[in-house]
Enzyme design. Structure first.
Site, PDB file in Angstrom:
ATOM      1  N   PRO A 264      48.860  44.400  53.434  1.00 12.52           N
ATOM      2  CA  PRO A 264      47.506  44.159  52.929  1.00 12.52           C
ATOM      3  C   PRO A 264      47.507  42.995  51.935  1.00 12.52           C
ATOM      4  O   PRO A 264      48.400  42.900  51.096  1.00 12.52           O
ATOM      5  CB  PRO A 264      47.149  45.473  52.225  1.00 12.52           C
ATOM      6  CG  PRO A 264      48.466  46.108  51.909  1.00 12.52           C
ATOM      7  CD  PRO A 264      49.420  45.675  52.977  1.00 12.52           C
TER       8      PRO A 264
ATOM      9  N   CYS B 181      44.681  40.967  49.485  1.00 15.70           N
ATOM     10  CA  CYS B 181      43.343  40.702  48.954  1.00 15.70           C
ATOM     11  C   CYS B 181      42.995  39.238  49.131  1.00 15.70           C
ATOM     12  O   CYS B 181      43.832  38.362  48.896  1.00 15.70           O
ATOM     13  CB  CYS B 181      43.306  41.002  47.460  1.00 15.70           C
ATOM     14  SG  CYS B 181      43.202  42.744  47.101  1.00 15.70           S
TER      15      CYS B 181
ATOM     16  N   ALA C  98      43.407  45.588  50.241  1.00 11.41           N
ATOM     17  CA  ALA C  98      42.976  46.673  49.353  1.00 11.41           C
ATOM     18  C   ALA C  98      41.455  46.687  49.311  1.00 11.41           C
ATOM     19  O   ALA C  98      40.820  45.715  48.899  1.00 11.41           O
ATOM     20  CB  ALA C  98      43.538  46.462  47.958  1.00 11.41           C
TER      21      ALA C  98
ATOM     22  N   GLN D 149      43.673  49.388  53.942  1.00 17.24           N
ATOM     23  CA  GLN D 149      44.202  49.977  52.711  1.00 17.24           C
ATOM     24  C   GLN D 149      43.022  50.353  51.823  1.00 17.24           C
ATOM     25  O   GLN D 149      42.224  49.499  51.443  1.00 17.24           O
ATOM     26  CB  GLN D 149      45.101  48.977  51.984  1.00 17.24           C
ATOM     27  CG  GLN D 149      45.787  49.606  50.776  1.00 17.24           C
ATOM     28  CD  GLN D 149      46.593  48.602  49.969  1.00 17.24           C
ATOM     29  OE1 GLN D 149      46.063  47.563  49.584  1.00 17.24           O
ATOM     30  NE2 GLN D 149      47.849  48.902  49.707  1.00 17.24           N
TER      31      GLN D 149
ATOM     32  N   TYR E 298      47.695  50.308  40.297  1.00 12.49           N
ATOM     33  CA  TYR E 298      46.283  50.669  40.459  1.00 12.49           C
ATOM     34  C   TYR E 298      46.113  52.176  40.224  1.00 12.49           C
ATOM     35  O   TYR E 298      47.071  52.871  39.894  1.00 12.49           O
ATOM     36  CB  TYR E 298      45.758  50.164  41.818  1.00 12.49           C
ATOM     37  CG  TYR E 298      45.832  48.645  41.864  1.00 12.49           C
ATOM     38  CD1 TYR E 298      45.092  47.881  40.950  1.00 12.49           C
ATOM     39  CD2 TYR E 298      46.677  47.977  42.738  1.00 12.49           C
ATOM     40  CE1 TYR E 298      45.186  46.492  40.939  1.00 12.49           C
ATOM     41  CE2 TYR E 298      46.780  46.586  42.728  1.00 12.49           C
ATOM     42  CZ  TYR E 298      46.031  45.843  41.826  1.00 12.49           C
ATOM     43  OH  TYR E 298      46.129  44.489  41.781  1.00 12.49           O
TER      44      TYR E 298
ATOM     45  N   ARG F 269      51.082  53.699  50.323  1.00 10.01           N
ATOM     46  CA  ARG F 269      51.898  52.630  49.759  1.00 10.01           C
ATOM     47  C   ARG F 269      52.296  53.051  48.355  1.00 10.01           C
ATOM     48  O   ARG F 269      51.443  53.463  47.565  1.00 10.01           O
ATOM     49  CB  ARG F 269      51.131  51.310  49.724  1.00 10.01           C
ATOM     50  CG  ARG F 269      52.075  50.131  49.563  1.00 10.01           C
ATOM     51  CD  ARG F 269      51.397  48.802  49.787  1.00 10.01           C
ATOM     52  NE  ARG F 269      52.363  47.864  50.340  1.00 10.01           N
ATOM     53  CZ  ARG F 269      52.298  46.552  50.186  1.00 10.01           C
ATOM     54  NH1 ARG F 269      51.297  46.021  49.505  1.00 10.01           N
ATOM     55  NH2 ARG F 269      53.204  45.750  50.696  1.00 10.01           N
TER      56      ARG F 269
ATOM     57  N   LEU G  85      59.675  39.726  49.878  1.00  7.64           N
ATOM     58  CA  LEU G  85      60.551  38.578  50.121  1.00  7.64           C
ATOM     59  C   LEU G  85      61.408  38.726  51.366  1.00  7.64           C
ATOM     60  O   LEU G  85      62.597  38.440  51.361  1.00  7.64           O
ATOM     61  CB  LEU G  85      61.405  38.271  48.892  1.00  7.64           C
ATOM     62  CG  LEU G  85      60.651  37.481  47.812  1.00  7.64           C
ATOM     63  CD1 LEU G  85      61.548  37.204  46.607  1.00  7.64           C
ATOM     64  CD2 LEU G  85      60.093  36.165  48.352  1.00  7.64           C
TER      65      LEU G  85
ATOM     66  N   ARG H 179      53.382  36.991  52.101  1.00  9.11           N
ATOM     67  CA  ARG H 179      53.337  35.533  51.920  1.00  9.11           C
ATOM     68  C   ARG H 179      53.886  34.766  53.112  1.00  9.11           C
ATOM     69  O   ARG H 179      53.335  33.723  53.491  1.00  9.11           O
ATOM     70  CB  ARG H 179      54.079  35.151  50.634  1.00  9.11           C
ATOM     71  CG  ARG H 179      53.320  35.557  49.396  1.00  9.11           C
ATOM     72  CD  ARG H 179      54.172  35.537  48.164  1.00  9.11           C
ATOM     73  NE  ARG H 179      55.182  36.583  48.156  1.00  9.11           N
ATOM     74  CZ  ARG H 179      55.999  36.852  47.154  1.00  9.11           C
ATOM     75  NH1 ARG H 179      55.927  36.126  46.051  1.00  9.11           N
ATOM     76  NH2 ARG H 179      56.884  37.822  47.231  1.00  9.11           N
TER      77      ARG H 179
END
Ligand SMILES: Cc1cc2nc3c(=O)[nH]c(=O)nc-3n(C[C@H](O)[C@H](O)[C@H](O)COP(=O)(O)O)c2cc1C
Length: 370
Positions: A25, A27, A59, A102, A185, A233, A304, A327
């Site tokens: 996920p 944002c 999210a 999510q 969160y 998660r 990563l 990423r």
């Protein structure tokens, strides 16, 4: 035929994925009043044609004050649901990739500025800001406005908000729901002793700190069709003294498994400003390995993971059942195609793009031109 385990099918509950590459996920901070915009159609549409096994929508807040920023996607109104339906309709027309969502609540990390405008909290009395809520009235950073500690009514309202959003997700035909229990969160704020200072049955012991996140899991599980998976998660550690850790995460994962959770997606951090993260390739994989060793449900590793052989090794050694990319797949949305080419495996591609298949990878696309 490829021998790569990365390109073997895997099941999450009753959902079967063609390969083990999951899009994490992410944002986009590009919604308007919680409604997806054309950006989401472009962005998710691109990712839905990447050849990955599964796509997770960013999210998505279950209530307006649960958004990280004013640009977050929400699923708390009919208007939000209609906007998401439009986006999904456009994507499903051109891609058969299973898509999940999510669902989360930012708690004390809500009311933030967009990252590219500097991030940080927008005070409740400022335009585009609002009063945040949390497990306790402990702010995320010393210069942040303290959240309002949720009382019993507030918790009941939030359980209902999660359930209502899950019902909307079911109506939208989404293939799975992931509950956001990570990255500092709201649900993570309940789990960690660094952010949960409650003295009622929702604070103190591990059992008490897990209570609200598990209640949320139960209401979401009940609100979503039984044949479609609910996953969680988690942040496996706060990377801070006295914080939430791998042992507690393992206990949480076992409690989730016992309640019918279909998979655990293992991330870390995000709870406190003073975290000390040892970042590097695979830096979260040992946490996934620990959860996998203790449970029998599928585990997703993330963080990563950028190289094809690296991803393959995580799966083939049994550290995790799936890998997630964030990423790396934003940078290269054809990462799964390139990985499949590297391993001699196959992916499906949009018919419109079939002619791009390089000569040396003649059987890359499973749906080649006649
Ligand atoms: C642009 C961006 C947005 C993100 N948004 C979310 C999100 O909505 N939910 C979430 O759990 N993690 C989010 N993350 C974290 C990623 O899902 C992922 O766990 C993290 O980036 C590490 O994986 P990576 O090294 O493959 O990027 C976000 C990361 C990025 C880069």
């Amino acid at each position: 035929m490829s021998g790569a385990t990365l390109f073997t099918p895997v099941s999450i509950g009753e959902l079967t994925l063609k390969n083990r590459i999951v899009i994490a996920p992410m944002c986009q901070y590009s919604a308007e009043n919680g409604c997806m915009t054309d950006w989401h159609l472009m962005h998710l549409g691109t990712l839905a044609n990447s050849g990955a096994g599964f796509l997770t929508i960013e999210a998505t807040a279950v209530s307006p004050e649960g958004r990280i920023t004013y640009g977050d996607v929400g699923l708390y109104s009919d208007e939000n649901e209609r906007a998401m339906a439009r986006t999904l309709e456009g994507i499903h027309r051109w891609s058969d990739m299973p898509i999940g969502i999510q669902l989360g609540h930012a708690g004390r990390k809500a009311s933030s500025e967009l990252p590219w405008k500097g991030g940080g909290q927008i005070a409740p009395d400022q335009p585009l800001g609002w009063k945040t809520v949390g497990a306790s009235d402990v702010p995320f950073k010393t210069n942040y406005d303290a959240p309002h500690q949720l009382d019993k009514d507030g918790l009941a309202r939030l359980r209902k908000a999660f359930a209502d959003a899950a019902k909307r997700a079911a109506r939208l035909d989404l293939a799975a729901v992931q509950i956001h229990g990570a990255h500092g969160y709201l649900l993570h704020q309940f789990l960690s002793p660094l952010s949960n200072k409650r003295t009622d049955e929702y604070g103190g012991s591990l059992e008490n700190r897990m209570r609200f996140p598990l209640e949320v899991f139960d209401v979401v599980r009940n609100a979503f069709p039984a044949d479609r998976p609910i996953t969680m998660r988690v942040s496996a550690t706060d990377w801070a003294e006295g914080g939430w850790n791998v042992e507690e995460t393992t206990a949480f994962a076992l409690a989730l498994q016992a309640r019918g959770c279909s998979a655990i997606h293992v991330s870390s951090g995000g709870l406190v400003d003073h975290q000390k993260i040892a970042v590097g390739p695979n830096y979260q994989v040992p946490f996934a390995r620990a959860i996998k060793a203790a449970t029998t449900i599928p585990v997703i590793a993330v963080g990563l993971i950028t190289e094809f052989e690296q991803a393959e090794a995580i799966i083939s050694t049994g550290d995790a059942d799936m890998i997630a990319l964030a990423r790396a797949i934003l940078y290269d949305p054809r990462w799964p195609w390139h990985a499949a080419a590297h391993f001699g495996a196959h992916v499906s591609a949009p018919d419109q793009y079939l002619r791009c298949q390089p000569r040396q990878f003649r059987s890359l696309f499973e749906n080649n031109e006649a």
